[in-house]
Design an enzyme around this catalytic site. Structure first.
Site, PDB file in Angstrom:
ATOM      1  N   ARG A 107      -3.662 -10.553   4.554  1.00 29.59           N
ATOM      2  CA  ARG A 107      -4.065 -10.449   3.145  1.00 29.59           C
ATOM      3  C   ARG A 107      -2.901  -9.837   2.374  1.00 29.59           C
ATOM      4  O   ARG A 107      -2.557  -8.669   2.580  1.00 29.59           O
ATOM      5  CB  ARG A 107      -5.326  -9.588   3.021  1.00 29.59           C
ATOM      6  CG  ARG A 107      -5.876  -9.482   1.600  1.00 29.59           C
ATOM      7  CD  ARG A 107      -7.139  -8.635   1.589  1.00 29.59           C
ATOM      8  NE  ARG A 107      -7.750  -8.600   0.264  1.00 29.59           N
ATOM      9  CZ  ARG A 107      -7.438  -7.724  -0.693  1.00 29.59           C
ATOM     10  NH1 ARG A 107      -6.507  -6.805  -0.461  1.00 29.59           N
ATOM     11  NH2 ARG A 107      -8.038  -7.776  -1.863  1.00 29.59           N
ATOM     12  N   LYS A 155       0.803  -1.215   0.000  1.00 34.16           N
ATOM     13  CA  LYS A 155       0.000   0.000   0.000  1.00 34.16           C
ATOM     14  C   LYS A 155       0.844   1.277   0.000  1.00 34.16           C
ATOM     15  O   LYS A 155       2.033   1.258   0.312  1.00 34.16           O
ATOM     16  CB  LYS A 155      -1.005  -0.025   1.152  1.00 34.16           C
ATOM     17  CG  LYS A 155      -2.116  -1.039   0.879  1.00 34.16           C
ATOM     18  CD  LYS A 155      -3.287  -0.937   1.803  1.00 34.16           C
ATOM     19  CE  LYS A 155      -4.406  -1.877   1.325  1.00 34.16           C
ATOM     20  NZ  LYS A 155      -5.554  -1.897   2.243  1.00 34.16           N
TER      21      LYS A 155
END
Length: 285
Positions: free
Chosen positions: A263, A228
């Protein structure tokens, strides 16, 4: 009996598949505009091949999604989303792992369930589609409820909190209560603080540091921080695919904080890091 329930001995969610170590959820983005891989797995064949590779690398769960939720992303139609994900789910249901559908829409959830998915991952915490609560309650599937400050299109415009940890926890507590009232088994609820979804770098770091506190909500916790933007903002790495080391560092912190599901895009690297961490933890001296 679903794959999630076979041999289950612990009281909560996916942590009961085997032992207490974090489960690895491999990401399969069947989208042309994914922030993490630039649409590399947007075709059915490419997505299935990628999913099979993730399972070979050690994924316990495949999270298959057809609608991008990157900052600024536009919503797509139900038909388009189904056209992307259903053939991939059908191509992966023989892999012997849990298949999760990453969607906000009840119609997509239902089509995915018919194709072989047995878990729901909803970035809107079942708020986007008013019919999703009833569907998940009747399905009996585990469901992941994620916090997001707003729709992906505008969530990063100007995220503001007085106390990000307290506010995210309060939101997830409310959503848990609403889901339980709608007939969803609390033991099947997984919570996700929503790293990068309407948060600044400081917000993300505060939530990651506070991960042990989320266990107090009585549900398994999922951490989705892989590749991210905040990792790039901290390290200076602008290319998402080159944020692997930073992603693994966050995943290991999550594991030490008691997170049950990680995840990730980079399954092999995360699995290797977890195995070393576990081996060190188990060593005698």
């Amino acid at each position: 009996m679903t794959e999630l329930e076979k041999g289950s001995a612990l009281p909560r969610g996916l942590s009961s598949i085997e032992g207490t170590s974090p489960k690895i959820m491999g990401i399969v983005n069947v989208t042309p505009d994914s922030f993490s891989d630039g649409g590399r797995h947007a075709t059915t064949d490419a997505a299935i091949a990628h999913a099979r590779r993730l399972v070979a690398e050690g994924a316990d769960i495949l999270d298959i999604g057809g609608e991008s939720t990157r900052p600024g992303a536009d919503a797509i139609s139900i038909d388009e989303e189904c056209a992307r994900v259903i053939p991939v789910i059908e191509g992966c249901r023989d892999l012997g792992v849990t298949i999760s559908i990453d969607t906000r829409k009840k119609a997509v959830m239902a089509a995915a369930a018919a194709a072989g998915a047995t878990m729901i991952n909803d970035v809107s915490a079942l708020e986007y589609d008013p019919e999703s609560l009833e569907f998940v309650g009747k399905s009996g599937f585990p469901v992941c409820l994620m916090h997001s400050l707003a729709d992906p299109k505008v969530m990063q415009d100007n995220p503001v909190y007085d106390d990000v940890v307290a506010e995210v926890m309060a939101y997830l507590r409310r959503r848990i209560d609403i889901c339980v009232a709608a007939g969803i088994d609390r033991r099947k609820i997984i919570i996700d603080p929503g790293i990068g979804f309407g948060k600044t770098v400081d917000h993300n770091l505060s939530l990651i540091k506070a991960l042990p506190e989320f266990q107090s909500l009585g549900c398994d916790v999922l951490l989705g921080a892989s590749r991210k933007r905040f990792i790039g903002q901290i390290t200076g790495e602008a290319i998402a695919e080159k944020r692997v080391v930073g992603s693994v560092a966050v995943a290991l912190h999550g594991a030490t904080s008691g997170v049950q599901i990680l995840r990730v895009h980079d399954v092999k690297e995360t699995r290797q890091a977890l195995e070393i961490w576990q081996a060190i933890d188990a060593a005698s001296f």
